[in-house]
Design a protein around this motif. Sequence first.
Motif, PDB file in Angstrom:
ATOM      1  N   ASP A  50       0.878  -1.171   0.000  1.00 13.99           N
ATOM      2  CA  ASP A  50       0.000   0.000   0.000  1.00 13.99           C
ATOM      3  C   ASP A  50       0.910   1.215   0.000  1.00 13.99           C
ATOM      4  OD1 ASP A  50      -2.261  -1.543   0.136  1.00 13.99           O
ATOM      5  OD2 ASP A  50      -2.993  -0.708   2.023  1.00 13.99           O
ATOM      6  N   GLU A  66      -4.529   6.018   2.819  1.00 16.50           N
ATOM      7  CA  GLU A  66      -4.103   5.070   1.776  1.00 16.50           C
ATOM      8  C   GLU A  66      -4.344   5.695   0.411  1.00 16.50           C
ATOM      9  OE1 GLU A  66      -5.894   1.047   1.699  1.00 16.50           O
ATOM     10  OE2 GLU A  66      -5.761   1.227  -0.486  1.00 16.50           O
ATOM     11  N   SER A  87      -2.983   0.749  -3.715  1.00 19.85           N
ATOM     12  CA  SER A  87      -2.670  -0.642  -3.389  1.00 19.85           C
ATOM     13  C   SER A  87      -2.211  -1.314  -4.670  1.00 19.85           C
ATOM     14  CB  SER A  87      -3.912  -1.395  -2.908  1.00 19.85           C
ATOM     15  OG  SER A  87      -4.269  -0.999  -1.613  1.00 19.85           O
TER      16      SER A  87
HETATM   17 MN    MN Z   1      -6.343  -0.905  -0.794  1.00 21.46          MN
END
Ligand code: MN
Length: 438
Positions: free
Chosen positions: A354, A361, A364
């Motif tokens: 990530d 975040e 990913s």
């Molecule tokens: Mn993710």
Amino acid sequence: MSLKKRGSDFLQFNKTHDIEDLKPSMIGQEVICCGWIEDMRKLGKMTFLTVRDVTGIAQVIVKEEAQKYLEELARQCVVRIKGKVQETKAKDFVFEINAQSIELLAKAIHPLPIDPIGRLESNIDNRLNARALDLRNQKTAAIFKIRHHALASIRKSLAGKKFIEITTPKIIGSASEGGANLFSLDYFGKQAYLAQSPQLYKEQMTIGLERVFEISTFYRAEKSHTVRHLSEFTSVDIEAAFMDYTDVMNILESLIVNVYNDVSANCKKEQEELEIKIDAPSSPFECITYAQALELLQKHDVKLNFGDDLQDAHLRILGKYRSGFYFIVDWPLKLKPFYIHEKDDDPTLSKSFDLQYGYLELSSGGTRLHNPEKIKSRLKEQGLDPSKFADHLRAFEWGMPPHAGWGLGLDRLMATITKIDNIREVVLYPRDSERLAP
Ligand code: MN
Ligand code: ATP
């Protein structure tokens, strides 16, 4: 219709210049500009207007003989101004336009639902309800000009690395990554869904195009109401044959640094408007493992076991102690989607990452499985039915190269670049569980 005629049609407003193209060297020249009135001040027998177009702002002086044009005018009206460029005594301008005529092209009602100059602060809901008008607020306009430059930079970075831009379907017949938070719709009597990501299609495209990218909106029925989730968001996705997760991490890192550098260089006015300075982050980005993240949390009295997911509250704590960009790697395999490859030396871990900015975040990604038998058993482990993925799995029998990729949330990246908390500020017409209009 001849080309010449089309040309003169286009110039039906006889507009001679965008406002930013007016120069002090043009003093004495007659010009025609179009825009909207930002401010009007009467001073004795003269009236001073400031007129804006998307490129800039000019002062227009309306002397006695042209006063008759002012009768119907008010702030935010759209006008065409014909006048001569002349010297000015104003502090904020180096020249002004002495109006010969002003034509009203479109009226603006009063009062308007929000003050687009931002003198009176409006809350975000009122601004979103009048979004088009909100774009006359230079702070708001700055965000979307920066977004434009960020997109141009991303396309340049990826095309420079021989990625080919693709567009995959948004209406799909089966859930691509499991059933949760999918929007379903009636498709001529059949059940269809809105795509959550281009995952399966972009993987398949590595068969013939090797390196692909897509920049599109995707859809998730996010029930939680947060400042980082929308039901419709823009994702930048890549997938690349003959690469592993570390290769695509490097691509992501250099893309982010390029975006910062390009936006910093190309959006000087916008940074002033937003009162921010956009500086490229230093690279390489720090990299911590999932296990190190757990240790850090343990130090702050949060006890998690290997295999527990990092929830919002945990990421907030991490974000307090890790600022800026950093990667989290070595995630437990079971926390990652079925298409993620396990690590060779420890099959409980995954070849994935990530990218974080503080608590947030941004992306990913990982190395993908390319053995269809392994994919089938992972699907079953995750409670998904391999027969629903038959179309996708077939492609793995056609010479699917090993590949890796990532998805990057453009709106979250934009919020990060502009140092804004709420993702709704950087999306023109955000969609969330409570907002479907305008
Ligand atoms: Mn993710
Ligand atoms: P989160 O855990 O924050 O909900 P995710 O892990 O479910 O995100 P991914 O499936 O990894 O999201 O999608 C890749 C990227 O797309 C995310 O890192 C994020 O930047 C962005 N993204 C995902 N869902 C949303 C959303 N609902 N709104 C805005 N951006 C999103």
